[in-house]
Design an enzyme around this catalytic site. Sequence first.
Site, PDB file in Angstrom:
ATOM      1  N   HIS A 193      98.413 -16.504 114.175  1.00 36.82           N
ATOM      2  CA  HIS A 193      99.241 -17.703 114.115  1.00 36.82           C
ATOM      3  C   HIS A 193     100.696 -17.426 113.767  1.00 36.82           C
ATOM      4  O   HIS A 193     101.564 -18.225 114.075  1.00 36.82           O
ATOM      5  CB  HIS A 193      98.581 -18.763 113.233  1.00 36.82           C
ATOM      6  N   GLU A 434      85.798 -23.056 122.352  1.00 36.37           N
ATOM      7  CA  GLU A 434      86.415 -21.831 121.836  1.00 36.37           C
ATOM      8  C   GLU A 434      85.410 -20.937 121.116  1.00 36.37           C
ATOM      9  O   GLU A 434      85.780 -19.990 120.440  1.00 36.37           O
ATOM     10  CB  GLU A 434      87.621 -22.142 120.944  1.00 36.37           C
ATOM     11  N   ASP A 458      90.456 -18.107 120.470  1.00 37.65           N
ATOM     12  CA  ASP A 458      89.233 -17.933 119.698  1.00 37.65           C
ATOM     13  C   ASP A 458      88.051 -17.545 120.576  1.00 37.65           C
ATOM     14  O   ASP A 458      87.186 -16.783 120.142  1.00 37.65           O
ATOM     15  CB  ASP A 458      88.913 -19.225 118.928  1.00 37.65           C
ATOM     16  N   CYS A 505      94.182 -24.201 126.783  1.00 40.32           N
ATOM     17  CA  CYS A 505      95.363 -24.312 125.923  1.00 40.32           C
ATOM     18  C   CYS A 505      95.594 -23.054 125.101  1.00 40.32           C
ATOM     19  O   CYS A 505      96.508 -23.000 124.290  1.00 40.32           O
ATOM     20  CB  CYS A 505      95.253 -25.530 125.008  1.00 40.32           C
TER      21      CYS A 505
HETATM   22  C1  PEP Z   1      92.636 -21.216 120.770  1.00 35.18           C
HETATM   23  O1  PEP Z   1      91.797 -20.797 119.976  1.00 35.18           O
HETATM   24  O2  PEP Z   1      92.796 -20.745 121.913  1.00 35.18           O
HETATM   25  C2  PEP Z   1      93.547 -22.310 120.393  1.00 35.18           C
HETATM   26  C3  PEP Z   1      94.338 -22.866 121.275  1.00 35.18           C
HETATM   27  O3  PEP Z   1      93.560 -22.693 119.099  1.00 35.18           O
HETATM   28  P1  PEP Z   1      94.271 -21.888 117.914  1.00 35.18           P
HETATM   29  O4  PEP Z   1      95.108 -20.785 118.524  1.00 35.18           O
HETATM   30  O5  PEP Z   1      95.089 -22.867 117.164  1.00 35.18           O
HETATM   31  O6  PEP Z   1      93.109 -21.357 117.136  1.00 35.18           O
HETATM   32 MG    MG Z   2      91.353 -21.926 118.232  1.00 38.28          MG
END
Ligand code: PEP
Ligand code: MG
Length: 583
Positions: A193, A434, A458, A505
Site C-alpha cells: 500500500h 480477491e 490480493d 481494480c
Molecule cells: C486488490 O487486492 O487488488 C485491491 C484492489 O485491493 P487492495 O489493493 O486495496 O487490497
Molecule cells: Mg485487496
Amino acid sequence: MPSILKGIPASPGIVVGAVHLLRWEVPEVPDSVIQSDEVEAEIERLRIAFARTVGRLRNVRDRARRVAGSAEAGIFEVQISIVEDPELRGGVEDAIRQHFSAERAFDVVMLEWRDHFGRSPHATLRERVSDLIDVHIRVLTVLMGLPDHDPLDLPRGANAILVTHDLTPSLTLQLDRECIAAIATDAGTRTSHVAILARSLDLPAVVGLLDATVRLRSGEEVILDGTAGTIATRPTSAEKTVAAALSRQQQAETEALSHLAGEEAISRDGERVTLLANVDLPDEAEHAAQSGAEGVGLMRTEFLVVGRAAMPDEDQQYAAYAGVVRAFGNKPVIIRTFDVGGDKLPIGGYPEEPNPFLGWRAIRMCLDQPELFKTQLRALLRVAMLGDVRINLPLIVSVDEVRQARVLIAEAAAELAARGVPHRADVPVGVMIETPAAAVLAESLARDVSFFSIGTNDLVQYTLAVDRGHAGLASRYTPLHPAVLRLIRMTVEVANRHGIEVGVCGEMASEPIMAFALLGLGIRQLSVNPNSLMRVKLIVRGMRASEATAAADAALAASTAAEAELILRERLVAEVPSELLHA
Ligand code: PEP
Ligand code: MG
C-alpha cells in the site's frame, strides 16, 4: 564511490534531491549502571529530556494541525500527556534509584508499559501502544543525543527524498507533498500500500530497496528514478543533466497521451471497454474525473482509518464520500467498505497478529464490529442519494459474509428511516473477488450480488501464497501465473452467465501487458490509477479484441508465468507498436 541501489519501481518520475533519512525505531540502549552519587544527576537529565520532548511534540502538533487538521494533531496531544504523566516519571525515577542509567531506566519502564497496555482487554488502552512506541523513540533519542529526523521538520520546497525502512501509519500522516519530492523504502513491493499511496499522491517512489537506510546518508544528493526503480548516489553533473532530460521526456509522453482524454475506449474491432478510476484519497477525485474516467471502479475508504487516531463518525464519512460522488455527477462510483488490516492499520487499536494478511482484515473486522460497520453503511446509504453509488465488500470468502453484511445494511437503512434521514435502501452490493475461495465460489456469490470486482493484488497473493508486500519474494509474485489467469477467466464466465458486471481494480489493470491479458480474458471494465488511464486507453484503441482473446488463450495454455508473459509481450508489441507503451 558512486553506486546504483536497485529496488522495485513503485511510482514513476525522476527526482534529483537530498536524502532525508528517517529511522523510526527504538534505539538500542546499552546496559549501564550508575553509582549512588550519580542518582540525582540522572534524575535531572531525565527531567530535561522530558521537557525537551514535550517542547518538540508541541512543535510537531502545531505543524500537524496546519498540514492535516486538528483531529489528526490530537495524537500528538496524547503523546504529550504520556510524557507528562506523573506515574511514568515516578516509575522511571524509582528505576534510576535502583542504579539504572536514565536511558536504561526509561527503556525498562516503557517496555513494561507497552507490554501492560498491549495485553489490556480494553481497546482504548491497546490503542495507546503505538503512542507509547513513539514516545519511547522520542525520549531515548533526546537522552542518548541521537540525531532527530522528524519528517515534519523539513522546510517547504525542500525537494527531499524520504528514505525509510517502511512507511508506518504515523509517518503516512506526516507526508507533506510541499517538502517531500519522492519516497524510498527498504520494504514493500509494487502492490504494497505504500506504493499504491505514492502513485495516488503522484510522488515518485522506489520500494523494496532492502538496505537503503543503511547505505544512504542524510543530506547526500541522489537521483531517484521511480520508473527504473533505482537510486544513483553521488551523481555527476552529466548524470544530473541526463536525469533532467529523461524527466522532461516522461512529461512530454504524458502530454502526448493526453489527447486521448476525450476519445472513446473502443477496440479496432468495435469492442467497448469501460475505463474507471481508482480513488485512494478524496482529494484525487477532481483529477480522476478530469482524466476522462467514466466513473470510479474502486474508492478505497481506508484513508479514513489508516494513520488516524480515531474512527470518523457518520457525518465525517458522508462528507468524504460526497466529495467523490459529486465530482462524478451521475457516473457510477463503487465505494468499498473498510479494508483495514494487513498492511493498512490505524494508529493503535489493532491487536498484534502473527499473519496480518491472513488475519482480522476487511469484512471480518467489520462483521465483528457491527456498530463501526453500520456507521459506514449509513454514510454510504445517505450518499447514494447524490448519484450512482454502489457498495463493494472486500476479502469475501463465503456467501455467509455477504448475507451478514446485507442484514447490517438493512439495519443501517432502518436506523436512518427511524431518524427520518433521506437515504437509499436498495444500493447495489457487489463483492471483491480477491481470494481463490471467492473465484471458485463465484457461481454461488453471483446469485447474491450485483457485480464482481476482481482485486488482483490480493488474488495473486492468496493464490500463489506470496506476501504482496515482501520485497524478497517480489520475483515470485507473478500476476501472469496461469493459475491466476484461470481464476480470472472462471470469474468472467460466471459473471457473463449471470448477467452481472465484472471489472478488475487491482494493479494488473494498469500494467500494459497485464491489461492486454485481462481484455483477452473477456474483461470489459478496468479501474486504474488516473495517471495510467491514457496508456490503457491507448491499448484498447490500438488492439483488436479478437487478437487479445487469442493472446490470452495462448497465455492460459502456458505452463509458467514467464512463458505467459513472453507470449503476451510479443503479441501486444505486434498489435499496438506505439513507443508510448513500450518505452
Ligand atoms: C486488490 O487486492 O487488488 C485491491 C484492489 O485491493 P487492495 O489493493 O486495496 O487490497
Ligand atoms: Mg485487496
